[in-house]
Design a protein around this motif. Structure first.
Motif, PDB file in Angstrom:
ATOM      1  N   LEU A   1       0.819  -1.207   0.000  1.00 59.16           N
ATOM      2  CA  LEU A   1       0.000   0.000   0.000  1.00 59.16           C
ATOM      3  C   LEU A   1       0.857   1.263   0.000  1.00 59.16           C
ATOM      4  O   LEU A   1       0.543   2.224  -0.707  1.00 59.16           O
ATOM      5  N   ASP A   2       1.948   1.258   0.787  1.00 58.80           N
ATOM      6  CA  ASP A   2       2.765   2.480   0.857  1.00 58.80           C
ATOM      7  C   ASP A   2       3.281   2.879  -0.524  1.00 58.80           C
ATOM      8  O   ASP A   2       3.200   4.038  -0.928  1.00 58.80           O
ATOM      9  N   ALA A   3       3.766   1.902  -1.286  1.00 57.75           N
ATOM     10  CA  ALA A   3       4.294   2.187  -2.623  1.00 57.75           C
ATOM     11  C   ALA A   3       3.172   2.627  -3.562  1.00 57.75           C
ATOM     12  O   ALA A   3       3.310   3.595  -4.319  1.00 57.75           O
ATOM     13  N   LEU A   4       2.050   1.930  -3.495  1.00 60.66           N
ATOM     14  CA  LEU A   4       0.947   2.256  -4.408  1.00 60.66           C
ATOM     15  C   LEU A   4       0.359   3.639  -4.126  1.00 60.66           C
ATOM     16  O   LEU A   4       0.003   4.376  -5.039  1.00 60.66           O
ATOM     17  N   ARG A   5       0.277   4.006  -2.836  1.00 59.41           N
ATOM     18  CA  ARG A   5      -0.233   5.349  -2.504  1.00 59.41           C
ATOM     19  C   ARG A   5       0.683   6.427  -3.074  1.00 59.41           C
ATOM     20  O   ARG A   5       0.229   7.430  -3.605  1.00 59.41           O
ATOM     21  N   GLN A   6       1.987   6.173  -2.953  1.00 59.75           N
ATOM     22  CA  GLN A   6       2.924   7.161  -3.482  1.00 59.75           C
ATOM     23  C   GLN A   6       2.742   7.302  -4.996  1.00 59.75           C
ATOM     24  O   GLN A   6       2.681   8.416  -5.527  1.00 59.75           O
ATOM     25  N   LEU A   7       2.596   6.172  -5.673  1.00 60.60           N
ATOM     26  CA  LEU A   7       2.417   6.205  -7.130  1.00 60.60           C
ATOM     27  C   LEU A   7       1.095   6.882  -7.492  1.00 60.60           C
ATOM     28  O   LEU A   7       0.986   7.554  -8.507  1.00 60.60           O
TER      29      LEU A   7
END
Lengths: 76, 349, 428
Positions: free
Chosen positions: B293-299
């Motif tokens: 989730l952390d990576a996807l939110r940033q993207l």
């Protein structure tokens, strides 16, 4: 599960450690993950290093979703 | 003692109503036995009675499956059946499919023993062999006098609650169901024996032929990932703290859909892993290792993806049967389609 | 390497003032064992309870089962590298208290510990319902890390088994078996006309509760290696894992490996048993590739004509099993696999997570997903608190009257994939 998602008409990328199982069950877009206890990241490298790996893998997965394939493809 | 009540399903042809030109007749019900039902009654003997016969044309059934099934079920119900026989259909394809469909429906609705019979190349065999006992027959009605005694014998055993033996012993088509038994020798002794034969070039029989997994064609690529709605699905066993839906640690029989609305990352305070197949220490500390989730939110913030749907789908992969996994996939994919998801990232450990 | 295994048949177990064997009865000084276990400060309580065949007793959550043994002569001691000093074992003479076992149980570490019933319908699935069991119920210090708790529990059982095994040192065994495997060249020469057979022994090595130790080395950091079969009989391999309960190769099973036993039975008759290749089941794909490459290389190097391969666990280890099978087969060596099946509760799905064409000779150890019912028992050793979260259990498994409905896999070693049991599955 991966095949049912695809069958429902949605492209899907399978991020997994044990690629041979994914190939056997029949996923089409496969991105190899790091390891079973930590597929997306590597906590041994610290939080920052681990996140970098995760980001790289997620981007690779997005790339796979954007790539046309005509059969089972492993995105190394 | 009251006789046990058996209802029989046959098509227009076996009911003597006519051939292909009568294949469009709708369901009808008649008391007592007709045609092959005579042979069935004879085989069943005194303790059982063929109380009614329901008939439908093969074309009618094929073209009006739901209506035909509903009508037939109601007619069958009127006879208050203790057991149900369909066919046998031999090598008649549409008849085979009809027999399988109605037999399975009767079993589901009335929870009574059901049985049918078919030639092994009948298309109904592949469709129904896992769900039904299908007696293996010859490819034409000439085999009726061989097939019907087998059908009667197995049906009686089912009605009496006796143990159903192997396909060879009972004469049904192997259902592909794995059933436990105690062998005479332990596995190691059988293994060594098998190896000795294999090395000598002698015949041996594997106890589990390698399974076949079906394939599905890949979907076309996502045209523009920057506009795409993306959902995350995982078999990594990530669930809200406390595992509210009690998803199993292994051999899961359920999946969960949980909100990630307003979350920037998977917090270990909110989520845990219940997966029984790996050392959970790392993921317990950081569930983003499985649901990124952390990576996807940033993207998402950077506009690299359109948006993330506000939930993720989860179950435990280890030991979970393909049948269950397929069922989960079929169910939640409907929701994904409804929610206009363009692409899925599925993570496994 | 030659080992004489003296079997002292135990026909009852009782508490006594001194731990000893007398007239085929094992007497256990509970206080002595409890004190021994509590030397480890990670454990705050230890209680010894006895469980005998036919009793209305349920033991849960079971961590390990260990047959008491003692090294009477020859190099080294029992459980080298863990309890005894690291020294090669497998030579000389060893005594075993056959029919007695030490069982460790107590508060759960993970989801992987299981159940043993001493009577009733579930008993027939478990080899330990017919043995005289010395159960040690342990309790961890508060806040103890799970890895430490697992280690403490593992050592408690091994220490107790080694101590109890001492009671057999000076007893005349009821039966003495002799097992011998010579160095490779000599062994091949002994029966030049018989096919050379090896055993590929896959050790579970996936992390917490999923480790196995060879002379004290965690199998996950070990490269595949060759061993004499008799080393196992002295406890060179110990279990540190529970996997799914049904699949657990307990330390008892390492001491009493059924494939080794069967291969020795036919050694010099239909085959020439030349040795064991030990390998692991790791969590990284590169490890799986590397280990299976090395297994195939060792099999070729030893000049084997045929091998048996056994697995521990299911899911991703199925891939290790299939890789080993494929790569060894490609060396022209005949392969037979032994494993168990997980085709779902209805038995209708594929039994394995992975498959290769070369796996054309497979022995089934049963379907672990079948649901069975366990009636209530009069006495519980340990606790039933965790039944519903154990592997094989589910919401609603534990009934108010103490009966249990669960998948067969909740029973310790019920479908163990090394061929110890007679349970098998077939297609219906």
């Amino acid at each position: 599960m991966v095949k049912e998602i695809e069958r429902a008409g949605i492209p899907v990328v399978h991020m997994c450690t044990v690629v041979p199982i994914s190939l056997t069950i029949g996923a089409n877009r496969i991105v190899p993950a790091v390891g079973i206890p930590y597929p997306l990241g590597n906590p041994l490298l610290g939080e920052e290093g681990s996140f970098k790996i995760r980001m790289k893998l997620v981007k690779k997965a997005l790339k796979a979703l954007e790539t046309e394939v005509d059969g089972q493809t492993v995105f190394e | 003692m009251e006789k046990k009540r058996v209802v029989h399903y046959i098509n227009n042809f076996f009911a003597g109503i006519g051939g292909e030109e009568k294949a469009d007749i709708p369901p009808e019900s008649r008391p007592g036995r007709i045609g092959p039902g005579m042979a069935l009654a004879e085989v069943l003997g005194d303790k059982y009675e063929v109380v009614g016969t329901v008939i439908c044309g093969d074309s009618y059934f094929g073209e009006n499956i739901e209506v035909a099934q509903e009508k037939l079920l109601s007619m069958i119900g009127d006879f208050k059946p203790d057991a149900f026989v369909a066919g046998p259909a031999f090598n008649a394809g549409r008849y085979g499919v009809a027999c399988g469909t109605i037999a399975r429906a009767v079993e589901q609705k009335f929870s009574i023993p059901v049985i049918t019979g078919m030639y092994e190349e009948n298309p109904g065999v592949d469709m129904f062999k896992k769900d039904l006992y299908i007696i293996r027959t010859g490819n034409s009605a000439a085999d009726m006098r061989v097939a019907m005694p087998k059908i009667g014998a197995l049906l009686k055993r089912m009605m009496e609650g006796e143990e159903i033996l192997s396909p060879e012993a009972e004469g049904y088509i192997p259902r592909g169901i794995r059933v436990n038994y105690f062998a005479d020798q332990n596995g190691a002794a059988r293994g060594v024996e098998m190896l000795v034969k294999k090395m000598a070039g002698e015949a041996y029989v594997t106890e589990y032929p390698m399974p076949v997994f079906d394939r599905v064609d890949p979907q076309p690529a996502v045209k523009n990932i920057k506009k795409a709605r993306i959902a995350v699905v995982t078999s990594g066993g990530i669930v809200p703290q406390g595992n509210p839906d009690r998803i199993e640690s292994s051999s899961a029989t359920k999946y969960g859909i949980y909100s990630i609305e307003g979350m920037d990352m998977m917090s270990p305070n909110d989520f845990m892993t219940i997966h029984g197949g790996y050392d959970r220490a790392f993921v317990t500390e950081n569930p983003n290792l499985v649901v990124p989730l952390d990576a996807l939110r940033q993207l998402e913030r950077e506009g690299e993806i359109g948006e993330l749907v506000n939930y993720f789908v989860t179950t435990t992969g280890t030991g979970t049967s393909i049948g269950n996994a397929k069922g989960f996939g079929e169910q939640f994919s409907k929701k994904l389609v409804e929610d206009k998801v363009d692409a899925v990232i599925l993570t496994s450990t | 390497m030659k080992l004489e295994l003296g079997k002292i048949k135990i026909k009852d177990v009782q508490f006594g003032d001194v731990t000893k064997v007398e007239g085929n009865v094992l007497y256990v000084n509970a206080k002595e064992i409890e004190t021994l276990v509590l030397e480890d400060e990670r454990l705050i309580s230890a209680k010894v309870e006895l469980a005998k065949p036919g009793e209305s007793v349920r033991i849960a959550p079971v961590k390990d089962v260990i047959e008491p043994r003692v090294k009477v002569s020859g190099n080294g001691g029992i459980f080298p590298g863990v309890i005894s000093k690291v020294q090669e074992v497998g030579n000389g003479r060893t005594h075993a208290l056959v029919g007695a076992n030490v069982i460790t149980c107590g508060k759960i570490v993970g989801f992987q510990e299981g159940i043993i019933d001493m009577s009733g319908p579930a008993a027939k699935y478990c080899p330990f319902c017919s043995t005289y069991n010395v159960c040690i119920v342990i309790e961890p210090a508060e806040g103890l890390d799970t890895h430490d708790y697992e280690a403490a529990g593992r050592l408690a059982g091994l220490k107790a088994a080694a101590r109890i095994g001492e009671a057999g040192r000076n007893i005349t065994p009821d039966e003495v078996m002799s097992y011998e495997t010579k160095p490779l060249q000599e062994q091949i020469k002994q029966y030049p006309n018989l096919p050379k057979v090896g055993y590929i022994h896959m050790l579970q090595s996936q992390g917490l509760l999923h480790d196995t130790y060879y002379y004290g080395v965690d199998a996950k950091v070990m490269l595949p290696t060759v061993m004499y079969p008799t080393e196992m009989m002295d406890g060179a391999i110990v279990s540190g894992n529970c996997v799914a309960p049904c699949d657990k190769v307990t330390t008892f099973h390492h001491l009493n490996n059924p494939v080794v036993e069967e291969l020795y039975k036919r050694h010099g008759k239909d085959l020439n048993f030349v040795g064991v290749i030990l390998t692991n089941e790791n969590v990284f794909l590169a490890d799986k590739e590397r280990s299976s490459d090395m297994v195939a290389k060792l099999a070729e190097y030893m000049g084997l004509d045929g091998v048996l391969i056994t697995e521990e666990g299911y899911g991703n280890p199925d891939t290790d099993l299939m890789m080993n099978c494929k790569k060894v087969s490609q060396k022209g060596i005949k392969v037979v696999l032994i494993t168990d099946e997980f085709p779902g509760r209805d038995g209708k799905s594929q039994s394995l997570a992975d498959a290769v064409d070369e796996a054309d000779a497979l022995v089934s150890c049963g379907n672990g997903n079948v649901i069975i019912n366990f009636p209530p028992m009069d006495r519980v050793i340990g606790t039933l608190d965790y039944v519903e979260t154990m592997i094989g259990g589910y919401e609603g498994s534990l009934k108010p009257d103490g009966s249990i409905e669960a998948e067969l896999q909740i029973i310790i070693a019920s479908t163990i994939a090394n061929g110890y049991n007679c349970l098998a599955a077939r297609g219906y």
